[in-house]
Motif scaffolding. Sequence first.
Motif: not given
Length: 269
Positions: A160-162, A165-166, A180
């Motif tokens: 996933t994108d988040y 990004a993390a 996450h």
Amino acid sequence: MNRPGTGLVLAWLVIGVVLLWAVVPGVFTGHDPIAGVPAEKLQAPSGQHLFGTDAVGRDLFARVVHGAVHSLSGAFVAVAVGLVLGTLLGLLAGSAGGLLDDAIMRFVDVLLSVPGLLLALTVIILLGPGTVNVAIAVGIGSVAAFARLARSEVVRVRRTDYVEAAFGSGGRYVTVLRRHVLPNSLGPVVALAALQFGLAILAISTLGFLGYGAEPPTPEWGLLISEGRDYLATSWWLTSLPGAVVVSVVLAAGRVSRSIGAGLGRDRA
């Protein structure tokens, strides 16, 4: 807001009553589950003895109620073992990938290829009989199912994108997994745990029936069914009523599991 259906309400009611049996059995029966009255042996179900009496005059309903703590605690231990070990294996495989992922999943495939009861019996032979050992054996038998589901969820969340990004913002590998990936992967695993709870009760009762669980006169559900099989032709309640309780709890746990899975599906949508 959708109201829960009648089946779901009944399922939660069954689970709630059985949990109360385990916590406060004295509220539901005043009979001694261990000591019997020989003059009252093999009495049919009545107002005085709801489930009748066994071959030594013990109240069967009292034994079922007091036996709930043994069967439920064993199921909780079994689910905890499968949940913790399986989730850790799935998290490691899904997050690491490569050769480690292949090695873990091949091990999981081997576990899945062995029937659960046979695997549990193998573990019991190594650990020895007893309620705790039976629970651990049943839990080990469920590790593969938890590991496979956890891995698939970790792989999905990992892409996933988040999460990307993390990692891109400098997040440490273990920290990103803990904050996450793991929390967002546990939903379906929890639904599986609810289903495995019912299956664990069934497996523990089966092993208790075979003589690997609690020792007499402990009122464990599988042992109660086993003790009554010699009187099935004349005293049907000795096996039928404890068996009905086991079936009811297993079906209720399955219904609760389906409701949790359906709720998670709506949340994703």
